[in-house]
Design a protein around this motif. Structure first.
Motif, PDB file in Angstrom:
ATOM      1  N   UNK A  84       0.838  -1.206   0.000  1.00  0.00           N
ATOM      2  CA  UNK A  84       0.000   0.000   0.000  1.00  0.00           C
ATOM      3  C   UNK A  84       0.868   1.248   0.000  1.00  0.00           C
ATOM      4  N   UNK A  85       1.901   1.262   0.857  1.00  0.00           N
ATOM      5  CA  UNK A  85       2.807   2.412   0.914  1.00  0.00           C
ATOM      6  C   UNK A  85       3.532   2.611  -0.412  1.00  0.00           C
ATOM      7  N   UNK A  86       3.947   1.506  -1.006  1.00  0.00           N
ATOM      8  CA  UNK A  86       4.672   1.593  -2.270  1.00  0.00           C
ATOM      9  C   UNK A  86       3.784   2.205  -3.355  1.00  0.00           C
ATOM     10  N   UNK A  87       2.515   1.810  -3.383  1.00  0.00           N
ATOM     11  CA  UNK A  87       1.587   2.385  -4.371  1.00  0.00           C
ATOM     12  C   UNK A  87       1.330   3.856  -4.089  1.00  0.00           C
ATOM     13  N   UNK A  88       1.197   4.208  -2.812  1.00  0.00           N
ATOM     14  CA  UNK A  88       0.925   5.604  -2.454  1.00  0.00           C
ATOM     15  C   UNK A  88       2.120   6.496  -2.771  1.00  0.00           C
ATOM     16  N   UNK A  89       3.328   5.987  -2.516  1.00  0.00           N
ATOM     17  CA  UNK A  89       4.541   6.764  -2.741  1.00  0.00           C
ATOM     18  C   UNK A  89       5.051   6.671  -4.182  1.00  0.00           C
ATOM     19  N   UNK A  90       4.436   5.803  -5.017  1.00  0.00           N
ATOM     20  CA  UNK A  90       5.042   5.490  -6.317  1.00  0.00           C
ATOM     21  C   UNK A  90       5.299   6.706  -7.210  1.00  0.00           C
ATOM     22  N   UNK A  91       4.377   7.661  -7.353  1.00  0.00           N
ATOM     23  CA  UNK A  91       4.701   8.808  -8.225  1.00  0.00           C
ATOM     24  C   UNK A  91       5.982   9.531  -7.796  1.00  0.00           C
TER      25      UNK A  91
END
Length: 197
Positions: A66-73
């Motif tokens: 979840x964190x990786x998706x949220x921080x991805x940009x």
């Protein structure tokens, strides 16, 4: 190099104590310092173990994804060598989250894990790639919302309001992060131009 610096400081302290006649004070300071260091380690050990455990549970529960998706940009711009869902970006996300919560010492194992994952994608086993250098810069800036570890230290040493340092921590963290990232990006661009020419 650090060993030489520490040895020099110890030698200078010893010489100064001899010439000023303060050997008893030096001996007392050494003994008190050693005792205080042990107390500090034992006092912070519980907090480090608890937060490291929480991070392991979060990882097992899928929070890293979840964190990786949220921080991805943001991560895509900072670490262009790694794609979405890579294990390196997951480890970086957990390290950033731990630093954001002010868990500097608990974030260290996560940072080491992130570097190991990044190294797998690095063709050079001796020289760090741009993403690894950027990660070190971000880790060093250590932007913190709640400086948990510093608050615990201040409580241990008798601070009445342990979190009255928050505005200073936020400003210092944000400024150091912005300057560090911009300089790293600038130097990356110069290095790539030099390699192409």
């Amino acid at each position: 190099m650090l060993n030489v610096i520490w040895a020099g400081l110890i030698l200078i302290s010893f010489v100064c104590a001899i010439f000023t006649g303060r050997m008893p004070e030096l001996s007392e300071a050494v003994m008190n310092g050693a005792g205080n260091a042990v107390e500090l380690i034992i006092g912070t050990l519980g907090m480090m173990c608890a937060w490291t455990g929480f991070m392991k549970i979060a990882d097992a529960g899928g929070l890293t994804t979840v964190l990786c998706k949220a921080f991805y940009p943001l991560l895509k711009w900072l670490f262009p060598d790694y794609g979405s869902g890579s294990s390196a970006l997951k480890a970086v996300s957990m390290n950033m989250a731990a630093n954001f919560l002010g868990l500097g010492n608990a974030a260290t194992p996560l940072g080491i894990a992130a570097m190991k994952e990044m190294q797998k994608n690095n063709p050079d086993s001796v020289v760090a790639n741009n993403s690894m250098i950027m990660f070190v810069v971000i880790n060093t800036a250590s932007i913190q919302l709640i400086p948990t570890f510093m608050g615990a230290l201040r409580v241990q040493y008798g601070a009445q309001f342990p979190f009255d340092i928050l505005p200073a921590v936020w400003v210092a963290s944000v400024v150091s992060l912005i300057v560090g990232v911009l300089v790293a990006k600038l130097l990356q661009g110069r290095y790539q131009k030099r390699r192409l020419s």
